[in-house]
Design an enzyme around this catalytic site. Sequence first.
Site, mmCIF file in Angstrom:
data_model
loop_
_atom_site.group_PDB
_atom_site.id
_atom_site.type_symbol
_atom_site.label_atom_id
_atom_site.label_comp_id
_atom_site.label_asym_id
_atom_site.label_seq_id
_atom_site.Cartn_x
_atom_site.Cartn_y
_atom_site.Cartn_z
ATOM 1 N N GLY A 18 63.965 -3.318 14.818
ATOM 2 C CA GLY A 18 63.316 -2.611 15.840
ATOM 3 C C GLY A 18 62.038 -3.564 16.192
ATOM 4 N N THR A 19 61.454 -4.309 14.947
ATOM 5 C CA THR A 19 60.015 -4.491 14.876
ATOM 6 C C THR A 19 59.975 -5.905 14.550
ATOM 7 O OG1 THR A 19 59.505 -3.799 12.856
ATOM 8 C CG2 THR A 19 59.001 -2.307 14.718
ATOM 9 N N GLY A 20 58.891 -6.489 14.615
ATOM 10 C CA GLY A 20 58.386 -7.726 14.137
ATOM 11 C C GLY A 20 59.537 -8.865 13.876
ATOM 12 N N TYR A 149 56.999 -15.464 -2.883
ATOM 13 C CA TYR A 149 56.503 -14.846 -3.927
ATOM 14 C C TYR A 149 57.691 -14.451 -4.717
ATOM 15 C CZ TYR A 149 55.167 -10.540 -1.371
ATOM 16 O OH TYR A 149 55.172 -9.554 -0.782
ATOM 17 N N PRO A 190 60.273 -16.651 3.887
ATOM 18 C CA PRO A 190 59.176 -17.004 4.883
ATOM 19 C C PRO A 190 57.912 -17.042 4.371
ATOM 20 C CG PRO A 190 60.634 -15.078 5.628
ATOM 21 C CD PRO A 190 60.523 -15.372 4.046
ATOM 22 N N ARG A 201 49.298 -3.858 6.891
ATOM 23 C CA ARG A 201 49.247 -3.445 5.543
ATOM 24 C C ARG A 201 48.835 -4.493 4.496
ATOM 25 N NH1 ARG A 201 53.583 -1.459 8.260
ATOM 26 N NH2 ARG A 201 53.664 0.873 8.190
HETATM 27 C C1 HXC Z 1 48.419 3.167 -2.647
HETATM 28 C C2 HXC Z 1 49.966 4.122 -1.413
HETATM 29 C C3 HXC Z 1 49.518 3.558 -0.181
HETATM 30 C C4 HXC Z 1 48.384 2.409 -0.328
HETATM 31 C C5 HXC Z 1 51.158 4.774 0.610
HETATM 32 N N1 HXC Z 1 50.980 4.816 -0.938
HETATM 33 N N2 HXC Z 1 50.191 3.924 0.864
HETATM 34 N N3 HXC Z 1 49.279 4.077 -2.601
HETATM 35 N N4 HXC Z 1 47.893 2.455 -1.596
HETATM 36 N N5 HXC Z 1 47.918 1.742 0.780
HETATM 37 C C6 HXC Z 1 51.837 5.723 -2.034
HETATM 38 C C7 HXC Z 1 51.461 7.253 -1.086
HETATM 39 O O1 HXC Z 1 50.495 8.065 -1.736
HETATM 40 C C8 HXC Z 1 52.876 8.090 -2.059
HETATM 41 O O2 HXC Z 1 52.595 8.068 -3.235
HETATM 42 C C9 HXC Z 1 53.804 6.962 -1.881
HETATM 43 O O3 HXC Z 1 53.004 5.490 -1.772
HETATM 44 C C10 HXC Z 1 54.957 6.902 -0.656
HETATM 45 O O4 HXC Z 1 54.001 6.944 0.302
HETATM 46 P P1 HXC Z 1 54.268 7.636 1.742
HETATM 47 O O5 HXC Z 1 53.281 7.194 2.746
HETATM 48 O O6 HXC Z 1 54.918 8.970 1.544
HETATM 49 O O7 HXC Z 1 55.775 6.786 2.038
HETATM 50 P P2 HXC Z 1 56.564 6.225 3.276
HETATM 51 O O8 HXC Z 1 56.100 7.271 4.482
HETATM 52 O O9 HXC Z 1 57.893 6.309 3.243
HETATM 53 O O10 HXC Z 1 55.891 4.849 3.799
HETATM 54 C C11 HXC Z 1 56.238 3.735 3.076
HETATM 55 C C12 HXC Z 1 55.263 2.775 3.219
HETATM 56 C C13 HXC Z 1 54.907 2.466 4.645
HETATM 57 C C14 HXC Z 1 55.713 1.647 2.496
HETATM 58 C C15 HXC Z 1 54.061 3.237 2.474
HETATM 59 O O11 HXC Z 1 53.648 1.455 4.529
HETATM 60 C C16 HXC Z 1 55.879 1.875 5.386
HETATM 61 O O12 HXC Z 1 56.620 2.943 5.987
HETATM 62 N N6 HXC Z 1 56.075 0.632 5.504
HETATM 63 C C17 HXC Z 1 57.248 -0.122 6.250
HETATM 64 C C18 HXC Z 1 56.935 -1.346 7.013
HETATM 65 C C19 HXC Z 1 56.142 -2.260 6.331
HETATM 66 O O13 HXC Z 1 55.839 -1.886 4.979
HETATM 67 N N7 HXC Z 1 55.967 -3.442 6.906
HETATM 68 C C20 HXC Z 1 55.315 -4.538 6.085
HETATM 69 C C21 HXC Z 1 56.438 -5.686 5.290
HETATM 70 S S1 HXC Z 1 55.654 -6.782 5.066
HETATM 71 P P3 HXC Z 1 52.287 9.695 -3.947
HETATM 72 O O14 HXC Z 1 52.032 9.539 -5.369
HETATM 73 O O15 HXC Z 1 50.784 9.890 -3.364
HETATM 74 O O16 HXC Z 1 53.219 10.407 -3.604
HETATM 75 C C22 HXC Z 1 56.077 -7.977 3.860
HETATM 76 C C23 HXC Z 1 55.630 -9.282 3.975
HETATM 77 C C24 HXC Z 1 55.792 -10.052 2.542
HETATM 78 O O17 HXC Z 1 57.194 -7.385 3.165
HETATM 79 C C25 HXC Z 1 55.152 -11.223 2.506
HETATM 80 C C26 HXC Z 1 53.884 -11.523 3.401
HETATM 81 C C27 HXC Z 1 53.275 -12.946 3.289
HETATM 82 P P1 NAP Z 2 57.704 -5.074 9.950
HETATM 83 O O1 NAP Z 2 57.744 -5.318 11.515
HETATM 84 O O2 NAP Z 2 56.950 -4.056 9.423
HETATM 85 O O3 NAP Z 2 59.307 -4.786 9.603
HETATM 86 C C1 NAP Z 2 59.755 -3.952 8.458
HETATM 87 C C2 NAP Z 2 60.917 -3.037 9.130
HETATM 88 O O4 NAP Z 2 61.521 -2.519 8.019
HETATM 89 C C3 NAP Z 2 60.582 -1.941 10.250
HETATM 90 O O5 NAP Z 2 61.234 -2.167 11.301
HETATM 91 C C4 NAP Z 2 60.714 -0.825 9.560
HETATM 92 O O6 NAP Z 2 61.130 0.277 10.644
HETATM 93 C C5 NAP Z 2 61.845 -1.265 8.548
HETATM 94 N N1 NAP Z 2 62.157 -0.085 7.282
HETATM 95 C C6 NAP Z 2 60.998 0.159 6.421
HETATM 96 N N2 NAP Z 2 61.576 1.180 5.647
HETATM 97 C C7 NAP Z 2 62.860 1.393 6.003
HETATM 98 C C8 NAP Z 2 63.764 2.291 5.471
HETATM 99 N N3 NAP Z 2 63.509 3.169 4.451
HETATM 100 N N4 NAP Z 2 65.064 2.264 5.892
HETATM 101 C C9 NAP Z 2 65.158 1.477 7.143
HETATM 102 N N5 NAP Z 2 64.316 0.762 7.682
HETATM 103 C C10 NAP Z 2 63.086 0.661 7.113
HETATM 104 O O7 NAP Z 2 57.333 -6.489 9.256
HETATM 105 P P2 NAP Z 2 58.105 -7.821 9.272
HETATM 106 O O8 NAP Z 2 56.818 -8.573 9.191
HETATM 107 O O9 NAP Z 2 58.560 -7.941 10.661
HETATM 108 O O10 NAP Z 2 58.874 -8.030 7.908
HETATM 109 C C11 NAP Z 2 60.419 -8.296 8.177
HETATM 110 C C12 NAP Z 2 60.864 -8.745 6.842
HETATM 111 O O11 NAP Z 2 60.212 -10.037 6.796
HETATM 112 C C13 NAP Z 2 60.706 -8.169 5.619
HETATM 113 O O12 NAP Z 2 61.694 -8.296 4.892
HETATM 114 C C14 NAP Z 2 59.549 -8.841 4.978
HETATM 115 O O13 NAP Z 2 59.464 -8.649 3.556
HETATM 116 C C15 NAP Z 2 59.465 -10.085 5.495
HETATM 117 N N6 NAP Z 2 58.513 -11.191 5.437
HETATM 118 C C16 NAP Z 2 57.591 -11.065 6.519
HETATM 119 C C17 NAP Z 2 56.608 -12.008 6.289
HETATM 120 C C18 NAP Z 2 55.617 -12.235 7.241
HETATM 121 O O14 NAP Z 2 54.535 -12.820 7.207
HETATM 122 N N7 NAP Z 2 55.800 -11.259 8.198
HETATM 123 C C19 NAP Z 2 56.543 -13.165 5.033
HETATM 124 C C20 NAP Z 2 57.590 -12.889 4.072
HETATM 125 C C21 NAP Z 2 58.580 -12.049 4.055
HETATM 126 P P3 NAP Z 2 61.015 1.808 10.430
HETATM 127 O O15 NAP Z 2 59.472 2.159 9.952
HETATM 128 O O16 NAP Z 2 61.376 2.328 11.809
HETATM 129 O O17 NAP Z 2 61.830 2.301 9.233
#
Ligand code: HXC
Ligand code: NAP
Length: 286
Positions: A18-20, A149, A190, A201
């Site tokens: 749905g995103t990104g 990484y 990527p 984040r």
């Molecule tokens: C420390 C944290 C924290 C933070 C959450 N927690 N955020 N701890 N620092 N910034 C802790 C909480 O306190 C809790 O622990 C536990 O993690 C779970 O947090 P919740 O908020 O309850 O979890 P949830 O609502 O399921 O959210 C999951 C999430 C959130 C991962 C924390 O950010 C999310 O929904 N992310 C999805 C999208 C995403 O992250 N996209 C980016 C992908 S980028 P406690 O102990 O308090 O219960 C990527 C790129 C890689 O992968 C490479 C880039 C170049």
């Molecule tokens: P993003 O938009 O935050 O995408 C992450 C997606 O994962 C969201 O759509 C989120 O949707 C979904 N998600 C998270 N928790 C989930 C769960 N429990 N069940 C189902 N879906 C879940 O970030 P992005 O940058 O596009 O990342 C996409 C992919 O690329 C990831 O694998 C990331 O590690 C990789 N990546 C990104 C970069 C970059 O520079 N952006 C670099 C290297 C790798 P909901 O919140 O609706 O669940």
Amino acid sequence: MLKEDSLKDKVIVITGGGTGLGKAMGKYFVELGADLIIASRKMDVLEATAKELSESYDRNVLPVQCDVTDYSSVENLLKTSVDKFGRVDVLLNNAAGNFISPTERLSHRAFDIIINIVLKGTYNCTLAFGKHWIKEKQKATVLNIVTTYAFTGSAYVVPSAAAKAGVLALTRSLAVEWAKYGIRFNAIAPGPFPTKGAWDRLLPGDMKDKFDLAKKVPLKRVGEHQELANLAAYLVSDFSAYINGEVITIDGGEWLKGAGQFNMLEMVPEEMWDIIEQTVRKTKGS
Ligand code: HXC
Ligand code: NAP
């Protein structure tokens, strides 16, 4: 990049679609003739993306609420997809969770949540869809999104690095084990591709301005979403039928720049090289 209809009538499931980057890849897949199922936790986000994509390209885009950390939710995703389209040809494991933090500040639940989304989510989907394909004797392709990484590790995103390394090992392992069933596995690593989800984040607040990731890339820019979509479309298409167990990096050379021992010498000004050369030459015979 690919010719029209390259993915015609392929049914593709994208987690986090749905995103990104998931949305960007999905957009290109429907443009190339695929039908999509996009799955994640937030139904309102999925519905908006499904509407946008299906209206633009006149293909089916089905939003399905699914938490990939929950196996029964993944089984429901499989059933809903097969009920609607009759089969699934491609699984794109793209969903992820991540945030920066010194590791000693993490609770065990914080570590769990990242591992559960990235590694468990990937194996939940792979296992559910794989069992189905094997039972139905259906050929299929799995594409996993990792990061650079996954090979190098990275400080401050340790749960993500550990989980992505696990996804890469799973990719290579099953590429061999399930080839006999006609199931192909590949991964994309990527570099920086700005998305709201990742940047909020990983570079929160004014860190976006303080740490310009483009500067770490030899090509001096971040990636464009379409560039990633091009590679993903190729890897899920039949044009890549002989590629299996591969991870393809798309990062403008970023991780190699960090790895090469003398890469920092690019900071040496051109005019200094005469002096350096003379100094080195003087060591002859010493
Ligand atoms: C420390 C944290 C924290 C933070 C959450 N927690 N955020 N701890 N620092 N910034 C802790 C909480 O306190 C809790 O622990 C536990 O993690 C779970 O947090 P919740 O908020 O309850 O979890 P949830 O609502 O399921 O959210 C999951 C999430 C959130 C991962 C924390 O950010 C999310 O929904 N992310 C999805 C999208 C995403 O992250 N996209 C980016 C992908 S980028 P406690 O102990 O308090 O219960 C990527 C790129 C890689 O992968 C490479 C880039 C170049
Ligand atoms: P993003 O938009 O935050 O995408 C992450 C997606 O994962 C969201 O759509 C989120 O949707 C979904 N998600 C998270 N928790 C989930 C769960 N429990 N069940 C189902 N879906 C879940 O970030 P992005 O940058 O596009 O990342 C996409 C992919 O690329 C990831 O694998 C990331 O590690 C990789 N990546 C990104 C970069 C970059 O520079 N952006 C670099 C290297 C790798 P909901 O919140 O609706 O669940």
